[in-house]
Write a protein that holds these residues in place. Structure first.
Motif, PDB file in Angstrom:
ATOM      1  N   VAL A   1       0.837  -1.203   0.000  1.00  0.00           N
ATOM      2  CA  VAL A   1       0.000   0.000   0.000  1.00  0.00           C
ATOM      3  C   VAL A   1       0.869   1.249   0.000  1.00  0.00           C
ATOM      4  CG1 VAL A   1      -1.615   1.362   1.387  1.00  0.00           C
ATOM      5  CG2 VAL A   1      -1.998  -1.085   1.073  1.00  0.00           C
ATOM      6  N   ILE A   2       1.880   1.277   0.893  1.00  0.00           N
ATOM      7  CA  ILE A   2       2.758   2.447   0.978  1.00  0.00           C
ATOM      8  C   ILE A   2       3.483   2.668  -0.345  1.00  0.00           C
ATOM      9  CG2 ILE A   2       4.839   3.364   2.080  1.00  0.00           C
ATOM     10  CD1 ILE A   2       3.913   1.984   4.652  1.00  0.00           C
ATOM     11  N   THR A   3       4.004   1.585  -0.926  1.00  0.00           N
ATOM     12  CA  THR A   3       4.769   1.700  -2.167  1.00  0.00           C
ATOM     13  C   THR A   3       3.889   2.134  -3.328  1.00  0.00           C
ATOM     14  OG1 THR A   3       6.280  -0.032  -1.398  1.00  0.00           O
ATOM     15  CG2 THR A   3       6.276   0.461  -3.752  1.00  0.00           C
ATOM     16  N   VAL A   4       2.747   1.487  -3.481  1.00  0.00           N
ATOM     17  CA  VAL A   4       1.865   1.795  -4.607  1.00  0.00           C
ATOM     18  C   VAL A   4       1.356   3.226  -4.527  1.00  0.00           C
ATOM     19  CG1 VAL A   4      -0.369   1.268  -5.663  1.00  0.00           C
ATOM     20  CG2 VAL A   4       1.184  -0.593  -5.021  1.00  0.00           C
ATOM     21  N   VAL A   5       0.962   3.653  -3.329  1.00  0.00           N
ATOM     22  CA  VAL A   5       0.421   5.006  -3.179  1.00  0.00           C
ATOM     23  C   VAL A   5       1.464   6.058  -3.519  1.00  0.00           C
ATOM     24  CG1 VAL A   5      -0.425   6.695  -1.505  1.00  0.00           C
ATOM     25  CG2 VAL A   5      -1.379   4.383  -1.535  1.00  0.00           C
ATOM     26  N   THR A   6       2.679   5.905  -2.957  1.00  0.00           N
ATOM     27  CA  THR A   6       3.704   6.930  -3.191  1.00  0.00           C
ATOM     28  C   THR A   6       4.151   6.956  -4.644  1.00  0.00           C
ATOM     29  OG1 THR A   6       5.410   5.358  -2.447  1.00  0.00           O
ATOM     30  CG2 THR A   6       4.561   6.919  -0.830  1.00  0.00           C
ATOM     31  N   PHE A   7       4.307   5.797  -5.253  1.00  0.00           N
ATOM     32  CA  PHE A   7       4.718   5.782  -6.653  1.00  0.00           C
ATOM     33  C   PHE A   7       3.574   6.194  -7.581  1.00  0.00           C
ATOM     34  CE2 PHE A   7       8.268   2.797  -5.408  1.00  0.00           C
ATOM     35  CZ  PHE A   7       9.280   3.681  -5.740  1.00  0.00           C
ATOM     36  N   ALA A   8       2.332   5.954  -7.154  1.00  0.00           N
ATOM     37  CA  ALA A   8       1.196   6.394  -7.975  1.00  0.00           C
ATOM     38  C   ALA A   8       1.094   7.914  -7.977  1.00  0.00           C
ATOM     39  CB  ALA A   8      -0.093   5.776  -7.442  1.00  0.00           C
ATOM     40  N   VAL A   9       1.369   8.512  -6.825  1.00  0.00           N
ATOM     41  CA  VAL A   9       1.324   9.969  -6.737  1.00  0.00           C
ATOM     42  C   VAL A   9       2.478  10.588  -7.518  1.00  0.00           C
ATOM     43  CG1 VAL A   9       1.503  11.932  -5.152  1.00  0.00           C
ATOM     44  CG2 VAL A   9       0.132   9.937  -4.521  1.00  0.00           C
ATOM     45  N   THR A  10       3.624   9.888  -7.519  1.00  0.00           N
ATOM     46  CA  THR A  10       4.806  10.399  -8.215  1.00  0.00           C
ATOM     47  C   THR A  10       5.335   9.318  -9.151  1.00  0.00           C
ATOM     48  OG1 THR A  10       5.312  11.475  -6.114  1.00  0.00           O
ATOM     49  CG2 THR A  10       6.939  11.699  -7.855  1.00  0.00           C
ATOM     50  N   PRO A  11       4.678   9.032 -10.262  1.00  0.00           N
ATOM     51  CA  PRO A  11       5.077   7.915 -11.131  1.00  0.00           C
ATOM     52  C   PRO A  11       6.475   8.062 -11.717  1.00  0.00           C
ATOM     53  CG  PRO A  11       3.414   9.292 -12.200  1.00  0.00           C
ATOM     54  CD  PRO A  11       3.482   9.737 -10.777  1.00  0.00           C
ATOM     55  N   ASP A  12       6.919   9.286 -11.945  1.00  0.00           N
ATOM     56  CA  ASP A  12       8.243   9.477 -12.526  1.00  0.00           C
ATOM     57  C   ASP A  12       9.370   9.086 -11.579  1.00  0.00           C
ATOM     58  OD1 ASP A  12       7.041  10.456 -14.766  1.00  0.00           O
ATOM     59  OD2 ASP A  12       7.264  12.571 -14.219  1.00  0.00           O
ATOM     60  N   SER A  13       9.039   8.882 -10.301  1.00  0.00           N
ATOM     61  CA  SER A  13      10.082   8.586  -9.321  1.00  0.00           C
ATOM     62  C   SER A  13      10.512   7.123  -9.337  1.00  0.00           C
ATOM     63  CB  SER A  13       9.601   8.955  -7.918  1.00  0.00           C
ATOM     64  OG  SER A  13       8.502   8.138  -7.541  1.00  0.00           O
ATOM     65  N   ILE A  14       9.779   6.257 -10.026  1.00  0.00           N
ATOM     66  CA  ILE A  14      10.119   4.826 -10.009  1.00  0.00           C
ATOM     67  C   ILE A  14      11.505   4.600 -10.595  1.00  0.00           C
ATOM     68  CG2 ILE A  14       9.499   2.549 -10.876  1.00  0.00           C
ATOM     69  CD1 ILE A  14       6.595   3.407 -10.877  1.00  0.00           C
ATOM     70  N   SER A  15      11.718   5.033 -11.821  1.00  0.00           N
ATOM     71  CA  SER A  15      13.025   4.837 -12.452  1.00  0.00           C
ATOM     72  C   SER A  15      14.082   5.693 -11.761  1.00  0.00           C
ATOM     73  CB  SER A  15      12.953   5.188 -13.942  1.00  0.00           C
ATOM     74  OG  SER A  15      12.569   6.546 -14.130  1.00  0.00           O
ATOM     75  N   GLY A  16      13.691   6.885 -11.291  1.00  0.00           N
ATOM     76  CA  GLY A  16      14.661   7.751 -10.609  1.00  0.00           C
ATOM     77  C   GLY A  16      15.193   7.133  -9.347  1.00  0.00           C
ATOM     78  N   PHE A  17      14.302   6.551  -8.541  1.00  0.00           N
ATOM     79  CA  PHE A  17      14.742   5.915  -7.302  1.00  0.00           C
ATOM     80  C   PHE A  17      15.609   4.693  -7.596  1.00  0.00           C
ATOM     81  CE2 PHE A  17      13.827   2.539  -4.105  1.00  0.00           C
ATOM     82  CZ  PHE A  17      14.604   3.066  -3.090  1.00  0.00           C
ATOM     83  N   TYR A  18      15.205   3.891  -8.572  1.00  0.00           N
ATOM     84  CA  TYR A  18      15.995   2.700  -8.921  1.00  0.00           C
ATOM     85  C   TYR A  18      17.408   3.099  -9.351  1.00  0.00           C
ATOM     86  CZ  TYR A  18      17.752  -1.296 -11.536  1.00  0.00           C
ATOM     87  OH  TYR A  18      18.542  -2.310 -12.004  1.00  0.00           O
ATOM     88  N   ASP A  19      17.516   4.077 -10.230  1.00  0.00           N
ATOM     89  CA  ASP A  19      18.834   4.498 -10.709  1.00  0.00           C
ATOM     90  C   ASP A  19      19.686   5.060  -9.577  1.00  0.00           C
ATOM     91  OD1 ASP A  19      18.111   3.754 -13.250  1.00  0.00           O
ATOM     92  OD2 ASP A  19      17.545   5.781 -13.885  1.00  0.00           O
ATOM     93  N   ALA A  20      19.073   5.854  -8.696  1.00  0.00           N
ATOM     94  CA  ALA A  20      19.821   6.444  -7.590  1.00  0.00           C
ATOM     95  C   ALA A  20      20.288   5.370  -6.618  1.00  0.00           C
ATOM     96  CB  ALA A  20      18.957   7.474  -6.860  1.00  0.00           C
ATOM     97  N   ALA A  21      19.399   4.413  -6.304  1.00  0.00           N
ATOM     98  CA  ALA A  21      19.763   3.347  -5.364  1.00  0.00           C
ATOM     99  C   ALA A  21      20.842   2.451  -5.951  1.00  0.00           C
ATOM    100  CB  ALA A  21      18.518   2.526  -5.010  1.00  0.00           C
TER     101      ALA A  21
END
Length: 405
Positions: A225-245
């Motif tokens: 729930v936490i993951t889906v909600v935050t990434f749904a609100v900010t969809p562009d952050s999925i690839s950004g977070f993966y690349d940064a991590a």
């Protein structure tokens, strides 16, 4: 026999006093340095609360509706420059956390930055105190030592979140001990905001699936729930977070590394970063599996092992991450009346080593130009010493909390 004699000589109150003394000196020297700078910048020339300034900027971007800029370089540098009042020009992303953490900082970002930094520090002090309470420590000395220690000092100085993760771990342990698996799983879902720690709790429970299946189900649902909600609100952050991590995992030049991964890369600078991280993680996960299998009914030991492995497998740690060890050691100490003196000694050894390992790393750079990231090896040495210290006393875990703790 020699190790036992040395440990016996320094048991009792001597090591706790040494740990407190190291912490008091750290705080006094630092506060004196800040006063000498007019409380305008830190002693190393950075802004005060340098890491908090990144969280503050992330929260500010969320408030302003620009969350898609969290993992950018030039845009985040510009926003961070405005917050710090000095130029930020890092060539890689500053913000390396899941987007949910930025949303947590959105309310604090409405405060002036320095006031937000102080508020975060006070929250951290309260969180680590509650963490010790959650595992059953009724006095304040454990929390006092944790706050005064090098990890506690660095948390406050930089503006970090380790006390909050320590509290999540401690609350999960307390709920498991009280046979409230659904609630434990629900709380553990918060570690979706610190996934490298959450993964270890999941592995711990998967290694004894029949026992922890309820916790696993609730944890998976909460984290989803936490993951889906935050990434749904900010969809562009999925690839950004993966690349940064991923970039952080493969960074061999991480400063003041306190993980075994950093130790190996420091001793063997030509080693490939990703294979080293995978190999180190595999060893830690294997150790956790052995503990769960050999001690199926010893919840405090399993909890302490999971906490240690969470730190072990993290590719890069800073000293502040070691705050998680405090409640874990306390959980082992509570309910083991015949081992309390031994565990007091072991815990104090960890606190003292945390400071000396950092000094060794600094001396290695300043005097010899090499990375002496020996903190993890030192902790392994303490584990061996702890074995000898505890060899003479029998282990009799108890699920009850003595009233005088």
């Amino acid at each position: 026999h020699r190790v036992r004699r040395v440990l016996s000589r320094y048991s009792g109150v001597r090591l706790p006093i040494a740990a407190l003394a190291v912490g008091v000196v750290l705080w006094i020297v630092w506060l004196g340095g800040l006063a000498g700078q007019g409380f305008e910048r830190d002693v190393d020339g950075n802004v005060i609360g340098v890491d908090h300034s990144i969280f503050h900027t992330a929260g500010k971007l969320v408030v302003e509706g620009d969350a898609e800029l969290l993992y950018t370089v030039e845009e985040f540098n510009a926003a961070l420059t405005e917050v710090r009042g000095r130029r930020a020009n890092k060539a890689t992303p500053h913000y390396l956390n899941p987007p949910g953490v930025a949303y947590l900082f959105a309310p604090l970002s409405l405060l002036p930055r320095m006031l937000g930094w102080l508020a975060l520090g006070l929250v951290g002090f309260g969180a680590i105190s509650l963490a010790f309470r959650a595992v059953g420590v009724r006095t304040h000395w454990g929390a006092v030592i944790a706050v005064l220690s090098l990890p506690g000092w660095m948390n406050f100085r930089l503006g970090q979140l380790a006390p909050l993760w320590a509290l999540v771990f401690a609350v999960v342990y307390r709920l498991l001990r009280d046979d409230r698996q659904a609630q434990a799983g629900l709380v553990s879902g918060l570690l979706a905001l610190k996934p490298q720690f959450g993964i270890v709790l999941a592995l711990w429970w998967l290694f004894d699936f029949a026992k922890y299946r309820v916790a696993i189900a609730w944890s998976a649902g909460s984290a989803a729930v936490i993951t889906v909600v935050t990434f749904a609100v900010t969809p562009d952050s999925i690839s950004g977070f993966y690349d940064a991590a991923f970039g952080a995992v493969t960074d061999a030049k991480f400063p003041i590394g306190f993980s075994l991964n950093d130790t190996v890369l420091g001793l063997f600078p030509d080693a490939a970063e990703l294979p080293v991280a995978v190999a180190v993680a595999a060893v830690g996960v294997g150790a956790l599996w052995l503990v769960v299998r050999r001690h199926p009914d010893d919840l405090p030991l399993q909890f302490a092992a999971a906490t240690m492995v969470a730190l072990w497998i993290t590719p890069h740690l800073i000293a502040y991450d070691w705050m998680l060890l405090g409640p874990a050691l306390a959980a082992l100490w509570v309910g083991r009346e015949n081992q309390r003196s031994a565990w007091l000694t072991v815990g104090s050894m960890v606190a003292v080593w945390a400071a000396t390992a950092w000094l060794l790393a600094q001396l290695g750079r300043d005097l010899f130009g090499v990375r002496l990231e020996l903190a993890a090896l030192g902790l392994a040495g303490i584990a061996v010493a702890a074995y000898w210290k505890l060899a003479a006393v029998s282990s009799s875990p108890s699920r009850t909390i003595p009233s005088d703790v």
